[in-house]
Scaffold this motif. Sequence first.
Motif, PDB file in Angstrom:
ATOM      1  N   SER A   1      35.786  25.594  45.111  1.00 43.98           N
ATOM      2  CA  SER A   1      37.142  26.028  45.437  1.00 43.98           C
ATOM      3  C   SER A   1      37.967  26.241  44.173  1.00 43.98           C
ATOM      4  N   ILE A   2      37.747  25.415  43.162  1.00 44.65           N
ATOM      5  CA  ILE A   2      38.457  25.597  41.888  1.00 44.65           C
ATOM      6  C   ILE A   2      38.061  26.924  41.246  1.00 44.65           C
ATOM      7  N   ILE A   3      36.775  27.250  41.307  1.00 47.66           N
ATOM      8  CA  ILE A   3      36.315  28.538  40.775  1.00 47.66           C
ATOM      9  C   ILE A   3      36.991  29.680  41.507  1.00 47.66           C
ATOM     10  N   VAL A   4      37.041  29.588  42.832  1.00 46.99           N
ATOM     11  CA  VAL A   4      37.670  30.638  43.633  1.00 46.99           C
ATOM     12  C   VAL A   4      39.159  30.743  43.294  1.00 46.99           C
ATOM     13  N   PHE A   5      39.837  29.608  43.177  1.00 48.48           N
ATOM     14  CA  PHE A   5      41.266  29.621  42.864  1.00 48.48           C
ATOM     15  C   PHE A   5      41.503  30.241  41.496  1.00 48.48           C
ATOM     16  N   ALA A   6      40.688  29.866  40.513  1.00 47.11           N
ATOM     17  CA  ALA A   6      40.861  30.406  39.158  1.00 47.11           C
ATOM     18  C   ALA A   6      40.633  31.912  39.142  1.00 47.11           C
ATOM     19  N   TYR A   7      39.616  32.360  39.865  1.00 50.88           N
ATOM     20  CA  TYR A   7      39.335  33.800  39.869  1.00 50.88           C
ATOM     21  C   TYR A   7      40.449  34.571  40.561  1.00 50.88           C
ATOM     22  N   THR A   8      40.850  34.108  41.746  1.00 49.97           N
ATOM     23  CA  THR A   8      41.879  34.833  42.486  1.00 49.97           C
ATOM     24  C   THR A   8      43.218  34.818  41.755  1.00 49.97           C
ATOM     25  N   PHE A   9      43.481  33.753  41.010  1.00 46.58           N
ATOM     26  CA  PHE A   9      44.739  33.689  40.269  1.00 46.58           C
ATOM     27  C   PHE A   9      44.772  34.720  39.143  1.00 46.58           C
ATOM     28  N   GLY A  10      43.651  34.912  38.468  1.00 52.46           N
ATOM     29  CA  GLY A  10      43.626  35.834  37.333  1.00 52.46           C
ATOM     30  C   GLY A  10      43.093  37.213  37.654  1.00 52.46           C
ATOM     31  N   SER A  11      42.791  37.482  38.917  1.00 51.95           N
ATOM     32  CA  SER A  11      42.195  38.766  39.291  1.00 51.95           C
ATOM     33  C   SER A  11      43.208  39.898  39.153  1.00 51.95           C
ATOM     34  N   PHE A  12      42.721  41.045  38.716  1.00 48.56           N
ATOM     35  CA  PHE A  12      43.584  42.214  38.529  1.00 48.56           C
ATOM     36  C   PHE A  12      43.298  43.316  39.549  1.00 48.56           C
ATOM     37  N   GLU A  13      41.996  43.608  39.778  1.00 44.59           N
ATOM     38  CA  GLU A  13      41.660  44.805  40.528  1.00 44.59           C
ATOM     39  C   GLU A  13      42.108  44.742  41.986  1.00 44.59           C
ATOM     40  N   VAL A  14      41.966  43.580  42.637  1.00 45.58           N
ATOM     41  CA  VAL A  14      42.332  43.482  44.053  1.00 45.58           C
ATOM     42  C   VAL A  14      43.843  43.632  44.255  1.00 45.58           C
ATOM     43  N   PRO A  15      44.697  42.888  43.520  1.00 49.70           N
ATOM     44  CA  PRO A  15      46.145  43.131  43.660  1.00 49.70           C
ATOM     45  C   PRO A  15      46.558  44.544  43.260  1.00 49.70           C
ATOM     46  N   TYR A  16      45.840  45.141  42.329  1.00 50.94           N
ATOM     47  CA  TYR A  16      46.177  46.502  41.897  1.00 50.94           C
ATOM     48  C   TYR A  16      45.960  47.497  43.038  1.00 50.94           C
ATOM     49  N   ILE A  17      44.899  47.292  43.811  1.00 50.86           N
ATOM     50  CA  ILE A  17      44.578  48.211  44.915  1.00 50.86           C
ATOM     51  C   ILE A  17      45.362  47.880  46.177  1.00 50.86           C
ATOM     52  N   LEU A  18      45.497  46.590  46.485  1.00 54.36           N
ATOM     53  CA  LEU A  18      46.054  46.177  47.768  1.00 54.36           C
ATOM     54  C   LEU A  18      47.466  45.606  47.679  1.00 54.36           C
ATOM     55  N   GLY A  19      47.965  45.386  46.471  1.00 54.78           N
ATOM     56  CA  GLY A  19      49.262  44.740  46.315  1.00 54.78           C
ATOM     57  C   GLY A  19      50.431  45.709  46.349  1.00 54.78           C
ATOM     58  N   SER A  20      51.615  45.124  46.390  1.00 50.24           N
ATOM     59  CA  SER A  20      52.848  45.896  46.392  1.00 50.24           C
ATOM     60  C   SER A  20      53.410  45.993  44.981  1.00 50.24           C
ATOM     61  N   VAL A  21      53.932  47.158  44.633  1.00 46.77           N
ATOM     62  CA  VAL A  21      54.502  47.359  43.295  1.00 46.77           C
ATOM     63  C   VAL A  21      55.737  46.482  43.107  1.00 46.77           C
ATOM     64  N   SER A  22      56.498  46.281  44.173  1.00 44.53           N
ATOM     65  CA  SER A  22      57.729  45.505  44.074  1.00 44.53           C
ATOM     66  C   SER A  22      57.489  43.997  44.084  1.00 44.53           C
ATOM     67  N   MET A  23      56.273  43.563  44.427  1.00 48.54           N
ATOM     68  CA  MET A  23      55.935  42.137  44.431  1.00 48.54           C
ATOM     69  C   MET A  23      54.603  41.953  43.707  1.00 48.54           C
ATOM     70  N   PRO A  24      54.613  42.052  42.371  1.00 53.78           N
ATOM     71  CA  PRO A  24      53.354  42.008  41.621  1.00 53.78           C
ATOM     72  C   PRO A  24      52.880  40.580  41.369  1.00 53.78           C
ATOM     73  N   THR A  25      51.589  40.418  41.257  1.00 53.49           N
ATOM     74  CA  THR A  25      51.027  39.151  40.778  1.00 53.49           C
ATOM     75  C   THR A  25      51.172  39.118  39.258  1.00 53.49           C
ATOM     76  N   LEU A  26      50.863  37.978  38.652  1.00 55.44           N
ATOM     77  CA  LEU A  26      51.014  37.864  37.199  1.00 55.44           C
ATOM     78  C   LEU A  26      50.170  38.883  36.421  1.00 55.44           C
ATOM     79  N   PRO A  27      48.876  39.079  36.766  1.00 59.35           N
ATOM     80  CA  PRO A  27      48.110  40.097  36.036  1.00 59.35           C
ATOM     81  C   PRO A  27      48.719  41.494  36.150  1.00 59.35           C
ATOM     82  N   ILE A  28      49.251  41.833  37.318  1.00 60.86           N
ATOM     83  CA  ILE A  28      49.879  43.144  37.486  1.00 60.86           C
ATOM     84  C   ILE A  28      51.175  43.214  36.687  1.00 60.86           C
ATOM     85  N   LEU A  29      51.926  42.118  36.642  1.00 60.14           N
ATOM     86  CA  LEU A  29      53.156  42.075  35.851  1.00 60.14           C
ATOM     87  C   LEU A  29      52.848  42.288  34.372  1.00 60.14           C
TER      88      LEU A  29
END
Length: 294
Positions: free
Chosen positions: A220-248
């Motif tokens: 679970s720690i591995i999954v949390f670390a990956y999802t926290f730092g992931s770029f490609e998934v938020p870039y495709i599925l995320g909102s421009v007005s509510m970015p994650t840290l990698p997108i910011l």
Amino acid sequence: MFYSKSKSIRLLISAGMLFPAVFIVGGSFIAGLIICGIQSLDYFPLIGKRTLSLHVYIGIFQSAVFYRSLIFSLGISLVATVLAAMIAVILALWLRKYVRQGGWLHFLLQFNLPIPHVVGAIAILILFGQSGLISRLTYWAGFIQQPSQFPILVTDQFGIGIVLEYVWKEVPFIAVSVLSILKSWTVPYEKQLQLLGANRWQRWRFVTFPFMLPALLSSSIIVFAYTFGSFEVPYILGSVSMPTLPILAYQAYLNPDLTYRPESMAINTIITIISMILVILYIKWGGGYAAKRH
């Protein structure tokens, strides 16, 4: 003695063959960290900044946008990890009943492990977008009057599509880790407790859950670390007005005004530090568990 020497020679040869690749990959990684760290300290000679300072970090930690993005990233990672862990435990407990007969079930559990997250994100977009497959099916079935009435599940303000992709992709990873422990370690002890008169709840409490917990935590720690730092998934599925840290960080990096470049590097450095803390926790729980078992 001869066998020991030949084994040492083979190890040296293998190390020599691996050294160039390790040197290039490791050197590039370390060089990137150093450059990122220096630029995050507001040292960027290209635009005339030649003095190290914490000005950029001070500005970031005073920014409401940064904290909103940080909380959003942590929230997505936490929700996705908890949901994936819960589903994975249920699947692992069910599948261990079919150790011999369930080969095809194990295959179905693991079939999406080699699939890249980018492919999964595009699949979620095609399926759950307002113009996607499920939206059109519900329209043809008469549940909605037009596809735009379908709930917004991707590029939304809550990161629902991002969470869906992470859960779909990471459930097998956690389930495989937990299932390997359940199949190899818990069975003999559960049988002993059963012979001593323990009921199902007692076997779960004293054997199944304690043995399963370290593998569950480490994966679970591995999954949390990956999802926290992931770029490609938020870039495709995320909102421009509510970015994650990698997108910011990416948005700051793409800014034509190069004075925003140190801000991008500072955000990346913060992500790296948080990821390193998670790696230390993984070593503590995952590595410590493996050492105790051996």
